[in-house]
Design a protein around this motif. Structure first.
Motif, mmCIF file in Angstrom:
data_model
loop_
_atom_site.group_PDB
_atom_site.id
_atom_site.type_symbol
_atom_site.label_atom_id
_atom_site.label_comp_id
_atom_site.label_asym_id
_atom_site.label_seq_id
_atom_site.Cartn_x
_atom_site.Cartn_y
_atom_site.Cartn_z
ATOM 1 N N UNK A 1 0.995 -1.200 -0.001
ATOM 2 C CA UNK A 1 -0.022 0.169 -0.176
ATOM 3 C C UNK A 1 0.775 1.210 -0.102
ATOM 4 N N UNK A 2 0.807 2.510 -0.585
ATOM 5 C CA UNK A 2 1.254 3.317 -0.771
ATOM 6 C C UNK A 2 1.579 4.324 0.730
ATOM 7 N N UNK A 3 2.650 4.665 0.767
ATOM 8 C CA UNK A 3 2.878 5.069 2.282
ATOM 9 C C UNK A 3 1.897 6.339 2.157
ATOM 10 N N UNK A 4 1.206 6.740 3.302
ATOM 11 C CA UNK A 4 0.379 8.014 3.412
ATOM 12 C C UNK A 4 -1.005 7.703 2.857
ATOM 13 N N UNK A 5 -1.348 6.305 2.480
ATOM 14 C CA UNK A 5 -2.691 6.072 1.901
ATOM 15 C C UNK A 5 -3.435 5.658 3.145
ATOM 16 N N UNK A 6 -4.703 5.959 3.002
ATOM 17 C CA UNK A 6 -5.838 5.709 3.960
ATOM 18 C C UNK A 6 -6.092 4.245 3.864
ATOM 19 N N UNK A 7 -5.826 3.433 5.154
ATOM 20 C CA UNK A 7 -5.948 2.011 5.130
ATOM 21 C C UNK A 7 -7.419 1.732 5.698
#
Length: 79
Positions: A30-36
Motif C-alpha cells: 500500500x502506498x505510504x500515507x494512503x488511508x487504510x
C-alpha cells in the motif's frame, strides 16, 4: 529512564477508529500515507504492547479481512 505505562485498553475489547488510519510504511503493498481504513471502522484488540523506546502503548486491532493495524490510544475508542 521513563516510568512504565499501562495501556488503557485490553485485548478482546471492541473498538472504533476515531481518525482515518494512514499507512506509516508498515504495509508494503500500500502506498505510504494512503488511508487504510476510515474513521468509524470497528474491530477487536488482539494484542496490547508497549513500544520500549517511546513507552507508548500500541494496540493491534483486527479490523477483519485479515487487516491487522497497530493503533495508538488516541486513534481508537471503546464501543
Amino acid at each position: 529512564m521513563s516510568e512504565f505505562r499501562f495501556s488503557r485498553y485490553r485485548w478482546g475489547q471492541r473498538v472504533k477508529a476515531v481518525v482515518d488510519l494512514i499507512n506509516d510504511g508498515s504495509f508494503p503493498n500500500t502506498e505510504r500515507e494512503e488511508c487504510l481504513l476510515g474513521a468509524g471502522a470497528t474491530g477487536e484488540i488482539i494484542r496490547v504492547a508497549i513500544h520500549n523506546q517511546a513507552n507508548v502503548p500500541i494496540n493491534t486491532v483486527d479490523f477483519g479481512e485479515r487487516l491487522l493495524i497497530g493503533c495508538l490510544e488516541e486513534e481508537i475508542t471503546v464501543l
